[in-house]
Design a protein around this motif. Structure first.
Motif, PDB file in Angstrom:
ATOM      1  N   GLY A 457     -17.417  43.030 -14.523  1.00  0.00           N
ATOM      2  CA  GLY A 457     -17.668  41.881 -13.674  1.00  0.00           C
ATOM      3  C   GLY A 457     -19.124  41.451 -13.732  1.00  0.00           C
ATOM      4  O   GLY A 457     -19.985  42.198 -14.202  1.00  0.00           O
ATOM      5  N   PRO A 458     -19.350  40.229 -13.257  1.00  0.00           N
ATOM      6  CA  PRO A 458     -18.357  39.265 -12.756  1.00  0.00           C
ATOM      7  C   PRO A 458     -17.527  38.699 -13.909  1.00  0.00           C
ATOM      8  O   PRO A 458     -18.003  38.625 -15.044  1.00  0.00           O
ATOM      9  N   ALA A 459     -16.295  38.320 -13.610  1.00  0.00           N
ATOM     10  CA  ALA A 459     -15.390  37.857 -14.657  1.00  0.00           C
ATOM     11  C   ALA A 459     -15.953  36.605 -15.320  1.00  0.00           C
ATOM     12  O   ALA A 459     -16.268  35.622 -14.643  1.00  0.00           O
ATOM     13  N   PRO A 460     -16.105  36.625 -16.657  1.00  0.00           N
ATOM     14  CA  PRO A 460     -16.663  35.450 -17.347  1.00  0.00           C
ATOM     15  C   PRO A 460     -15.669  34.301 -17.385  1.00  0.00           C
ATOM     16  O   PRO A 460     -14.458  34.502 -17.520  1.00  0.00           O
ATOM     17  N   GLY A 461     -16.189  33.098 -17.283  1.00  0.00           N
ATOM     18  CA  GLY A 461     -15.349  31.913 -17.391  1.00  0.00           C
ATOM     19  C   GLY A 461     -15.377  31.363 -18.801  1.00  0.00           C
ATOM     20  O   GLY A 461     -15.969  31.945 -19.718  1.00  0.00           O
ATOM     21  N   SER A 462     -14.725  30.220 -18.984  1.00  0.00           N
ATOM     22  CA  SER A 462     -14.642  29.617 -20.318  1.00  0.00           C
ATOM     23  C   SER A 462     -16.021  29.260 -20.851  1.00  0.00           C
ATOM     24  O   SER A 462     -16.292  29.402 -22.048  1.00  0.00           O
ATOM     25  N   GLU A 477     -20.906  33.491 -38.492  1.00  0.00           N
ATOM     26  CA  GLU A 477     -20.167  34.744 -38.284  1.00  0.00           C
ATOM     27  C   GLU A 477     -18.805  34.395 -37.667  1.00  0.00           C
ATOM     28  O   GLU A 477     -18.551  34.592 -36.473  1.00  0.00           O
ATOM     29  N   MET A 478     -17.928  33.879 -38.530  1.00  0.00           N
ATOM     30  CA  MET A 478     -16.664  33.322 -38.059  1.00  0.00           C
ATOM     31  C   MET A 478     -15.691  34.396 -37.579  1.00  0.00           C
ATOM     32  O   MET A 478     -14.869  34.134 -36.696  1.00  0.00           O
ATOM     33  N   GLU A 479     -15.763  35.580 -38.140  1.00  0.00           N
ATOM     34  CA  GLU A 479     -14.874  36.646 -37.673  1.00  0.00           C
ATOM     35  C   GLU A 479     -15.139  36.996 -36.226  1.00  0.00           C
ATOM     36  O   GLU A 479     -14.205  37.202 -35.437  1.00  0.00           O
ATOM     37  N   GLU A 480     -16.430  37.070 -35.864  1.00  0.00           N
ATOM     38  CA  GLU A 480     -16.792  37.351 -34.469  1.00  0.00           C
ATOM     39  C   GLU A 480     -16.327  36.212 -33.567  1.00  0.00           C
ATOM     40  O   GLU A 480     -15.823  36.445 -32.455  1.00  0.00           O
ATOM     41  N   ALA A 481     -16.482  35.000 -34.061  1.00  0.00           N
ATOM     42  CA  ALA A 481     -16.084  33.845 -33.261  1.00  0.00           C
ATOM     43  C   ALA A 481     -14.584  33.850 -32.995  1.00  0.00           C
ATOM     44  O   ALA A 481     -14.127  33.639 -31.865  1.00  0.00           O
ATOM     45  N   ILE A 482     -13.778  34.102 -34.032  1.00  0.00           N
ATOM     46  CA  ILE A 482     -12.323  34.131 -33.874  1.00  0.00           C
ATOM     47  C   ILE A 482     -11.909  35.289 -32.961  1.00  0.00           C
ATOM     48  O   ILE A 482     -11.002  35.162 -32.135  1.00  0.00           O
ATOM     49  N   SER A 483     -12.597  36.437 -33.109  1.00  0.00           N
ATOM     50  CA  SER A 483     -12.285  37.591 -32.268  1.00  0.00           C
ATOM     51  C   SER A 483     -12.514  37.273 -30.791  1.00  0.00           C
ATOM     52  O   SER A 483     -11.702  37.631 -29.930  1.00  0.00           O
ATOM     53  N   LEU A 484     -13.611  36.575 -30.501  1.00  0.00           N
ATOM     54  CA  LEU A 484     -13.901  36.212 -29.109  1.00  0.00           C
ATOM     55  C   LEU A 484     -12.925  35.172 -28.574  1.00  0.00           C
ATOM     56  O   LEU A 484     -12.577  35.176 -27.388  1.00  0.00           O
ATOM     57  N   MET A 485     -12.455  34.283 -29.464  1.00  0.00           N
ATOM     58  CA  MET A 485     -11.434  33.311 -29.042  1.00  0.00           C
ATOM     59  C   MET A 485     -10.149  34.015 -28.628  1.00  0.00           C
ATOM     60  O   MET A 485      -9.508  33.657 -27.635  1.00  0.00           O
ATOM     61  N   LYS A 486      -9.771  35.038 -29.379  1.00  0.00           N
ATOM     62  CA  LYS A 486      -8.559  35.790 -29.036  1.00  0.00           C
ATOM     63  C   LYS A 486      -8.743  36.553 -27.725  1.00  0.00           C
ATOM     64  O   LYS A 486      -7.821  36.648 -26.909  1.00  0.00           O
ATOM     65  N   MET A 487      -9.953  37.124 -27.541  1.00  0.00           N
ATOM     66  CA  MET A 487     -10.240  37.809 -26.272  1.00  0.00           C
ATOM     67  C   MET A 487     -10.171  36.827 -25.102  1.00  0.00           C
ATOM     68  O   MET A 487      -9.631  37.148 -24.038  1.00  0.00           O
ATOM     69  N   MET A 488     -10.673  35.661 -25.351  1.00  0.00           N
ATOM     70  CA  MET A 488     -10.657  34.627 -24.320  1.00  0.00           C
ATOM     71  C   MET A 488      -9.224  34.265 -23.930  1.00  0.00           C
ATOM     72  O   MET A 488      -8.879  34.186 -22.746  1.00  0.00           O
ATOM     73  N   GLY A 490      -6.600  36.103 -24.394  1.00  0.00           N
ATOM     74  CA  GLY A 490      -5.971  37.279 -23.801  1.00  0.00           C
ATOM     75  C   GLY A 490      -6.257  37.419 -22.312  1.00  0.00           C
ATOM     76  O   GLY A 490      -5.500  38.070 -21.586  1.00  0.00           O
ATOM     77  N   ARG A 491      -7.335  36.820 -21.841  1.00  0.00           N
ATOM     78  CA  ARG A 491      -7.665  36.866 -20.413  1.00  0.00           C
ATOM     79  C   ARG A 491      -7.120  35.658 -19.655  1.00  0.00           C
ATOM     80  O   ARG A 491      -7.480  35.406 -18.505  1.00  0.00           O
ATOM     81  N   GLY A 492      -6.251  34.907 -20.345  1.00  0.00           N
ATOM     82  CA  GLY A 492      -5.633  33.764 -19.679  1.00  0.00           C
ATOM     83  C   GLY A 492      -6.498  32.525 -19.657  1.00  0.00           C
ATOM     84  O   GLY A 492      -6.190  31.570 -18.942  1.00  0.00           O
ATOM     85  N   LEU A 493      -7.558  32.523 -20.450  1.00  0.00           N
ATOM     86  CA  LEU A 493      -8.440  31.359 -20.523  1.00  0.00           C
ATOM     87  C   LEU A 493      -8.113  30.542 -21.762  1.00  0.00           C
ATOM     88  O   LEU A 493      -7.859  31.101 -22.834  1.00  0.00           O
ATOM     89  N   ARG A 494      -8.121  29.244 -21.623  1.00  0.00           N
ATOM     90  CA  ARG A 494      -7.795  28.379 -22.753  1.00  0.00           C
ATOM     91  C   ARG A 494      -9.075  27.795 -23.334  1.00  0.00           C
ATOM     92  O   ARG A 494      -9.831  27.130 -22.602  1.00  0.00           O
ATOM     93  N   PRO A 495      -9.329  28.020 -24.610  1.00  0.00           N
ATOM     94  CA  PRO A 495     -10.510  27.400 -25.215  1.00  0.00           C
ATOM     95  C   PRO A 495     -10.434  25.882 -25.092  1.00  0.00           C
ATOM     96  O   PRO A 495      -9.372  25.284 -25.284  1.00  0.00           O
ATOM     97  N   ASP A 496     -11.553  25.279 -24.739  1.00  0.00           N
ATOM     98  CA  ASP A 496     -11.543  23.824 -24.598  1.00  0.00           C
ATOM     99  C   ASP A 496     -11.780  23.145 -25.944  1.00  0.00           C
ATOM    100  O   ASP A 496     -11.950  23.806 -26.978  1.00  0.00           O
ATOM    101  N   ILE A 497     -11.769  21.823 -25.938  1.00  0.00           N
ATOM    102  CA  ILE A 497     -11.923  21.060 -27.182  1.00  0.00           C
ATOM    103  C   ILE A 497     -13.253  21.387 -27.840  1.00  0.00           C
ATOM    104  O   ILE A 497     -13.337  21.485 -29.079  1.00  0.00           O
ATOM    105  N   TYR A 498     -14.272  21.569 -27.012  1.00  0.00           N
ATOM    106  CA  TYR A 498     -15.601  21.855 -27.573  1.00  0.00           C
ATOM    107  C   TYR A 498     -15.587  23.162 -28.358  1.00  0.00           C
ATOM    108  O   TYR A 498     -16.152  23.263 -29.450  1.00  0.00           O
ATOM    109  N   THR A 499     -14.909  24.174 -27.806  1.00  0.00           N
ATOM    110  CA  THR A 499     -14.841  25.473 -28.479  1.00  0.00           C
ATOM    111  C   THR A 499     -14.164  25.335 -29.843  1.00  0.00           C
ATOM    112  O   THR A 499     -14.654  25.842 -30.867  1.00  0.00           O
ATOM    113  N   TYR A 500     -13.013  24.637 -29.867  1.00  0.00           N
ATOM    114  CA  TYR A 500     -12.308  24.442 -31.137  1.00  0.00           C
ATOM    115  C   TYR A 500     -13.178  23.667 -32.124  1.00  0.00           C
ATOM    116  O   TYR A 500     -13.220  23.974 -33.328  1.00  0.00           O
TER     117      TYR A 500
END
Length: 628
Positions: A457-462, A477-488, A490-500
């Protein structure tokens, strides 16, 4: 007689009470008891030298609490066949107390033994009291005597019951009577008036006895202008020595400060008066000078407040925590950050800090002026002294420290200061540090902090995820980026348009257009309407890879999705088609679409289409001539 029954009832209540330890220790062998007239026959005197004063307990609970401590203390009286004691039962004294009253102890106790009272021989004074009592019994009505007796027994402390008439109240009444209220009202009326005649002249024409009490009443009068109060006090200083005191001056300052119509003129006149008497250091104190600083702060006159602050040592006064706070608060009215910091330095050197809320305001003020290191030093001193500002202060400090790469490590360390019970409300502070680490390209630290937030904690937001994903994508470092997207996700957070879009950009820069297009398709499933920037990244990426057909398809999809391409998309495609593909016809069609959409193509690109077309026509002519 009426007083006998009253006395019986009084003694019945009083004799069940026991002396307290405090009284046992404090009363000396010289203790005397004075008996009211109606009970003078039973005057008591202590037989044992360390005899205590009788303590009258106010409740049964108090009697019980002292029972064990005084169970060895006994009392004795000789009744001399007086009906006062022989009729104990009808007076309300129970059997135990009746027996208590009948005890006799003629032998003097030795050290450590219990003590008693013996009947005194009536002294001449007591005989006078007897005669006076008899005379009063016949001359004064029972009602007035009864009232007098009830007044004497209302005090719960025995030492206040069997005493001579108190002369202090009489002296106080006499002191109050020295102030003539009519004279006070005359002065009050004069000070409220707007007479054209000078106030000093008017005061000299009134005859009254000036005293400290008199001046006190006047200074505490409401609805008198500050100017008149100051003038009156100046006049009183010249005519009455007793008003030359800190108390009087403080009353004046309080009156000016509490005025609903506080004016700058009143404040400066008051300060002039204080400076005039400043050499008499005994009249000034820290409280008075603090009030003056506060007044100038309210009037937004910080320089005057700073002048008062700088006079403390001259007047023999020591600044306290409120002094420093009030001075900084006054300076904050005009955003005098550079002037405020030396005041804070003196505060830190003295070690006199105000309370946590005021420290919080000082820290926030310094952060606002971009003096984050200075603000941090104030916060550290307060923390060492166990003075804790509000949580909002820590939020503001961390946020300010995170904006500068140099102070970013301090901000990261301060995150440890959040108590566990408030950690869940610290998302903004943690997010600002994550953002700062990404800006400074400290990607490992940023990811480490993000993972810590996920687990502790505190729980991170999008937004926090986006900071880190963007940083890794820009760093390739695209592998790290994709890994964090999956973690995101997995926590019920949806990547926004900016992230994509940022991830697509990362792939496009690396020439991985297939991966970029896959991210585009995934984004389109979750966000039906994408940003024009998303298509722009694909168009530019395909043009860079000279895949013009795919670029034109992306332009078509952009129109189908209801988004109008801007001049930049068209310009990039036209230039690529002309320079690399030499496809002026497709470029010309795109120019027509731009014209229909109301977009303007710059002259240089228009010329490029014409030049490519002419080159092609020239090449074709040469080819025909060569064939002929």
């Amino acid at each position: 007689m009426w007083w006998r029954s009253t006395t019986r009832a009084f003694l019945s209540r009083s004799l069940t009470r026991k002396p307290s330890p405090h009284q046992l220790n404090q009363v000396s062998s010289k203790t005397l008891f004075t008996i009211p007239p109606c009970a003078s026959r039973w005057a008591l005197r202590p037989v044992y030298p360390q005899c205590p004063v009788l303590k009258f307990f106010s409740s049964a609970h108090e009697v019980a609490s002292g029972e064990e401590e005084y169970k060895n203390v006994t009392f004795g009286f000789s009744e001399s066949n007086d009906p006062l004691f022989s009729g104990a039962g009808e007076a309300g004294i129970d059997g135990e107390n009746a027996d208590f009253l009948s005890r006799k102890s003629d032998d003097l106790p030795t050290e450590g033994q219990s003590w008693n009272f013996k009947e005194c021989e009536a002294s001449p004074e007591i005989e006078d009291e007897r005669r006076g009592s008899s005379e009063l019994d016949g001359e004064v009505g029972g009602e007035s005597l009864n009232s007098l007796w009830e007044e004497n027994i209302q005090d719960d402390n025995a030492s206040g019951i069997f005493v001579a008439e108190n002369t202090d109240s009489t002296a106080a009444d006499s002191a109050i009577s020295e102030v003539d209220m009519k004279q006070v009202e005359m002065v009050q009326s004069l000070l409220r008036s707007n007479s054209e005649e000078s106030l000093e002249t008017s005061l000299n024409q009134i005859e009254f006895s000036l005293s400290e009490d008199f001046v006190t009443m006047v200074l505490q009068t409401p609805y008198i202008s500050g100017q008149n109060l100051i003038s009156f006090y100046r006049w009183a200083l010249r005519n009455e020595e007793s008003v030359q005191s800190s108390r009087m001056l403080e009353l004046l300052v309080n009156a000016i400060s509490g005025s609903a119509e506080l004016s700058k003129m009143d404040a400066y006149k008051l300060w002039d008066l204080v400076k005039e008497i400043g050499n008499k250091k005994v009249l000034l104190n820290t409280s008075i000078l603090n009030q003056l600083i506060s007044i100038f702060g309210r009037l937004e006159k910080p320089k005057a407040g700073l002048e008062v602050f700088n006079k403390f040592s001259d007047y023999g006064c020591n600044p306290d925590g409120n002094t420093y706070y009030l001075t900084v608060e006054a300076l904050s009215k005009k955003s005098m950050f550079d002037t405020a910091w030396p005041v804070c330095e003196k505060m830190l050197s003295s070690g006199n800090l105000p309370d946590g809320e005021k420290i919080g305001k000082i820290v926030t003020f310094l952060c606002k002026g971009k003096k984050v290191k200075e603000a941090h030093s104030v916060y550290l001193m307060a923390h060492e002294k166990e003075i804790f500002p509000p949580k909002s202060t820590l939020d503001s400090l961390i946020s300010s420290l995170s904006r500068n790469d140099e102070t970013l490590p301090i901000a990261l360390k301060l995150l440890e200061n959040y108590p566990k019970d408030t950690l869940r409300y610290a998302n903004a502070s943690f997010g600002s540090v994550v953002h700062g680490l990404c800006r400074a390209k400290e990607l490992k630290e940023a990811k480490k902090l993000l993972v810590r937030m996920v687990h502790s904690g505190p729980a991170p937001g999008s937004a926090v995820f986006n900071y880190v994903i963007t940083a890794f994508s820009k760093g390739g470092e695209m592998e790290e980026a994709i890994s964090l997207m999956k973690m995101m996700e997995g926590r019920g957070l949806r990547p926004d348009i900016y992230t994509y879009t940022v991830v697509m950009s990362g792939f496009a820069k690396g020439g991985l257009m297939d991966e970029a297009y896959e991210i585009y398709r995934e984004a389109k499933k979750k966000h039906p309407k994408l940003s024009p920037v998303t298509y722009h990244i694909l168009i530019r990426g395909y043009c860079k890879m000279e895949e013009y057909d795919k670029a034109l398809n992306c332009l078509k999809e952009m129109k189908d999705d209801g988004l109008q391409p801007n001049s930049d998309e068209y310009n990039k495609l036209i230039q690529s088609l002309c320079l690399k593909a030499l496809d002026w016809s497709t470029a010309e069609k795109l120019l027509e679409e731009m014209t229909d959409s109301g977009l303007f193509l710059n002259g240089q690109t228009r010329s490029l289409i014409t030049a490519v077309k002419e080159l092609e026509e020239e090449a074709q002519s040469e080819s025909v001539g060569f064939a002929a």
